[in-house]
Design an enzyme around this catalytic site. Structure first.
Site, PDB file in Angstrom:
ATOM      1  N   GLY A   1       0.804  -1.207   0.000  1.00 35.68           N
ATOM      2  CA  GLY A   1       0.000   0.000   0.000  1.00 35.68           C
ATOM      3  C   GLY A   1       0.845   1.268   0.000  1.00 35.68           C
ATOM      4  O   GLY A   1       2.078   1.233   0.078  1.00 35.68           O
ATOM      5  N   HIS A   2       0.165   2.397  -0.083  1.00 32.78           N
ATOM      6  CA  HIS A   2       0.845   3.686  -0.156  1.00 32.78           C
ATOM      7  C   HIS A   2       1.669   3.956   1.117  1.00 32.78           C
ATOM      8  O   HIS A   2       1.272   3.590   2.217  1.00 32.78           O
ATOM      9  CB  HIS A   2      -0.159   4.815  -0.383  1.00 32.78           C
ATOM     10  N   ASN A   3       2.818   4.554   0.920  1.00 33.52           N
ATOM     11  CA  ASN A   3       3.730   4.982   2.001  1.00 33.52           C
ATOM     12  C   ASN A   3       4.439   3.837   2.715  1.00 33.52           C
ATOM     13  O   ASN A   3       5.148   4.071   3.697  1.00 33.52           O
ATOM     14  CB  ASN A   3       3.005   5.824   3.065  1.00 33.52           C
TER      15      ASN A   3
END
Length: 363
Positions: free
Chosen positions: A258-260
């Protein structure tokens, strides 16, 4: 490609015995090996099936009696499975991609390609992209605007790399890998019932139904050197900062980041692992198949999580985890054993109740 037994042994740092001039054309399992094959009989268990094939030469373990096994020659390595890595590299015939730029490929005039880059049929390399020397961009790949790949990249069929993604040297991506899509990040105008549940672990509160508004991904993805991404793996861009993968880390098929998310160096992330947004994974972490990692937690250096483990909270360095929710592996196994004993325990309780009841009647 053919090599003598001696050439293979020298390349692998192993020892060769017997008729070391025998030519080897391929590696094979012992029972299926022919006279020109190198049988991989790397333990006594596998050596037992040598008689079912026609191998003259085998790779064996230290201390093996190759003559007693009826072989004409042998390669003996201190760590046969590690030697197998070098052997498969020597014998790998690749995918047959042609050199140069295929006439059906599109390479933007403002893209920069290093020396000896191969671009396959129907591939697209966008404006401002930079491809390092000796890289292979397979058929139907897409390289986005201002993306950067280091030297020696090897992209199989239909790999896509989004805008501004930065990747180091010797990168490998298997068919269908997707790097640099937007993160799954949405918000409501007022606090939602989901936010209430996160706080209370159950109570949805009185929030009204609302539309979801997307949060755009301004970050991209940064990947270090010697990283490999498996088939169908997906890596989201960061929201503000980049999603990151450290040097030497390997992602298996159908992994989702996922993001980050930040993953450290030399990690093994096995098939169907899902890592939720903003999680941080340390160095030398192993997540076995179908593990799940909650968002916004950290997993310390050297953690090993068994298959299907769900990491719901921070995990200190060096822990070995298992289960859902995850606990230390030895405790989880002890709990499994206790569960298996429950039916017998309940039968014993029933018998004890009967005995007590009968004793009360007799009294």
């Amino acid at each position: 490609m053919t090599y003598t037994v001696k050439e293979i042994a020298v390349a692998l740092g192993a020892s060769a015995f017997g008729a070391t001039d025998i030519l080897i054309t391929r590696a094979a399992e012992p029972a299926m090996a022919g006279p020109d094959d190198l049988a991989l009989a790397m333990s006594l268990k596998f050596a037992e099936s040598l008689a079912e094939g026609r191998a003259r030469v085998a790779m064996l373990w230290e201390g093996a009696d190759w003559e007693a096994l009826g072989l004409e020659a042998a390669i003996i390595a201190p760590r046969p499975r590690f030697a197998m890595a070098g052997l498969t590299g020597m014998l790998d015939q690749g995918q047959g991609y042609a050199t140069g730029i295929h006439p059906t490929a599109f390479v933007d005039p403002e893209a920069v390609l290093g020396a000896d880059v191969s671009v396959g049929p129907l591939a697209v390399i966008s404006k401002g992209a930079r491809i390092g020397a000796g890289s292979v961009i397979g058929p139907q790949c897409f390289i986005g605007w201002n993306a950067t790949l280091g030297a020696g990249a090897y992209l199989r069929e239909a790999v896509s790399i989004g805008a501004r993604v930065t990747i180091g040297d010797r990168f490998i991506a298997q068919p269908g890998a997707r790097i640099g899509g937007d993160g799954f990040s949405f918000v409501t105008a007022e606090p939602s019932n989901v936010e209430s549940v996160r706080k209370t672990l159950g109570d949805q509160g009185d929030a009204k139904a609302q539309d979801w508004t997307r949060i755009h991904s301004l970050g991209s993805v940064t990947i270090g050197n010697d990283v490999e991404i498996g088939m169908g793996a997906t890596i989201d861009c960061g929201t503000i900062r980049d999603t990151k993968i450290g040097d030497g880390t390997k992602l298996d098929n159908q992994v989702h980041m996922g993001h980050n998310v930040v993953i450290g160096r030399n990690c093994l992330i096995c098939g169907q692992v899902g890592i939720a947004g903003s999680a941080t994974i340390g160095n030398n972490v192993v997540l076995a198949g179908q593990c799940g990692v909650n968002d916004n937690i950290f997993v310390g250096d050297g953690v090993i999580a068994g298959g299907g483990t769900k990491l719901m909270s921070n995990v200190p360095a060096g822990r070995t985890m298992l289960g859902y929710p995850a606990t230390q592996m030895d405790k989880q196994v002890e709990g499994y054993k206790a569960l298996r004993r429950l039916p017998r325990l309940m039968r014993d309780v029933v018998e004890l109740k009967k005995a007590v009841f009968n004793a009360d009647k007799d009294a």
